[in-house]
Write an enzyme that holds these catalytic residues in place. Structure first.
Site, PDB file in Angstrom:
ATOM      1  N   MET A  19       0.856  -1.186   0.000  1.00  0.00           N
ATOM      2  CA  MET A  19       0.000   0.000   0.000  1.00  0.00           C
ATOM      3  C   MET A  19       0.895   1.240   0.000  1.00  0.00           C
ATOM      4  O   MET A  19       1.974   1.229   0.587  1.00  0.00           O
ATOM      5  CB  MET A  19      -0.879   0.030   1.253  1.00  0.00           C
ATOM      6  CG  MET A  19      -1.905  -1.083   1.356  1.00  0.00           C
ATOM      7  SD  MET A  19      -3.396  -0.782   0.426  1.00  0.00           S
ATOM      8  CE  MET A  19      -4.105   0.618   1.273  1.00  0.00           C
ATOM      9  N   GLU A  90      -5.842  -2.911  -9.028  1.00  0.00           N
ATOM     10  CA  GLU A  90      -6.278  -3.680  -7.848  1.00  0.00           C
ATOM     11  C   GLU A  90      -6.516  -5.146  -8.208  1.00  0.00           C
ATOM     12  O   GLU A  90      -7.495  -5.771  -7.791  1.00  0.00           O
ATOM     13  CB  GLU A  90      -7.526  -3.054  -7.214  1.00  0.00           C
ATOM     14  CG  GLU A  90      -7.334  -1.624  -6.750  1.00  0.00           C
ATOM     15  CD  GLU A  90      -6.353  -1.462  -5.584  1.00  0.00           C
ATOM     16  OE1 GLU A  90      -5.890  -2.467  -5.008  1.00  0.00           O
ATOM     17  OE2 GLU A  90      -6.053  -0.291  -5.259  1.00  0.00           O
ATOM     18  N   GLN A  92      -5.284  -7.838  -7.241  1.00  0.00           N
ATOM     19  CA  GLN A  92      -5.312  -8.830  -6.162  1.00  0.00           C
ATOM     20  C   GLN A  92      -6.733  -9.186  -5.752  1.00  0.00           C
ATOM     21  O   GLN A  92      -6.962 -10.237  -5.165  1.00  0.00           O
ATOM     22  CB  GLN A  92      -4.510  -8.345  -4.946  1.00  0.00           C
ATOM     23  CG  GLN A  92      -5.175  -7.261  -4.118  1.00  0.00           C
ATOM     24  CD  GLN A  92      -4.995  -5.854  -4.664  1.00  0.00           C
ATOM     25  OE1 GLN A  92      -4.277  -5.638  -5.632  1.00  0.00           O
ATOM     26  NE2 GLN A  92      -5.627  -4.881  -4.026  1.00  0.00           N
TER      27      GLN A  92
END
Length: 192
Positions: A19, A90, A92
């Site tokens: 992050m 994103e 994942q």
């Protein structure tokens, strides 16, 4: 203009890290460069990612680009024939079917640029990202800065007590930590 008798080569590029490492920012940068070169692009993100916008990919520093939210990777195969570059943010949050979808798109001659977390808040490989890294032509691991000591951070430490794998959040829920600070934080949590 590319000559019709020159074969277009597809490829997969993966941008991964923790992050706050700049994954989405780098994805947007690459996509905007492709747009500037008059290449037709299409961008996808998982429907569950509604943090900043439902219809845009948005970085933490609020750079954005319009996208199509999708529930499942198979929807990405419906991209227009003349699309040259496909961005996926994103990643994942998608299931492992994304691996075959990315391979199929690259086999069709598309440049597929994928951004996502490579590990979850427990430090374990996250979703399809590790397998995508294995089949990609190019992998760039980006790093945040550890908020505790200033070293390169490669862990996303969750500040809340939730044990759910997916918890959407920003600086109120996650902090980037280096290996040592992450291990210290995890040890402190176990001691509680």
């Amino acid at each position: 203009m590319i000559s019709e008798n020159i074969k277009k080569n597809g490829c997969i590029e993966v941008i991964c890290g923790s992050m706050f490492s700049g994954k989405t920012e780098e994805l947007i940068r690459r996509l905007k460069r492709a747009q500037f070169a008059n290449q037709k692009i299409e961008i996808f993100k998982p429907e569950v990612d509604t943090r900043y916008s439902d219809m845009d990919v948005v970085s933490h520093d609020l750079h954005s680009i319009p996208c199509t939210p999708v529930k499942a990777p198979a929807r990405m195969l419906e991209t227009a024939e003349d699309t040259q570059v496909i961005g996926i943010d994103e990643a994942q949050f998608f299931d492992d079917s994304l691996i075959n979808v990315a391979q199929e798109l690259a086999n069709r001659g598309k440049r597929v640029i994928i951004a996502g977390l490579d590990t979850d808040f427990k430090g374990k490989p996250f979703g399809p990202i590790p397998a995508l890294m294995a089949v990609a032509e190019d992998v760039q691991k980006v790093h945040a800065i550890c908020v505790k000591c200033g070293n390169l951070a490669n862990h996303s430490h969750r500040l809340t007590k939730s044990h759910k794998l997916v918890v959407l959040g920003e600086k109120d829920v996650y902090e980037p930590l280096c290996r040592q600070c992450y291990n210290e934080a995890m040890a402190a949590e176990k001691a509680e």
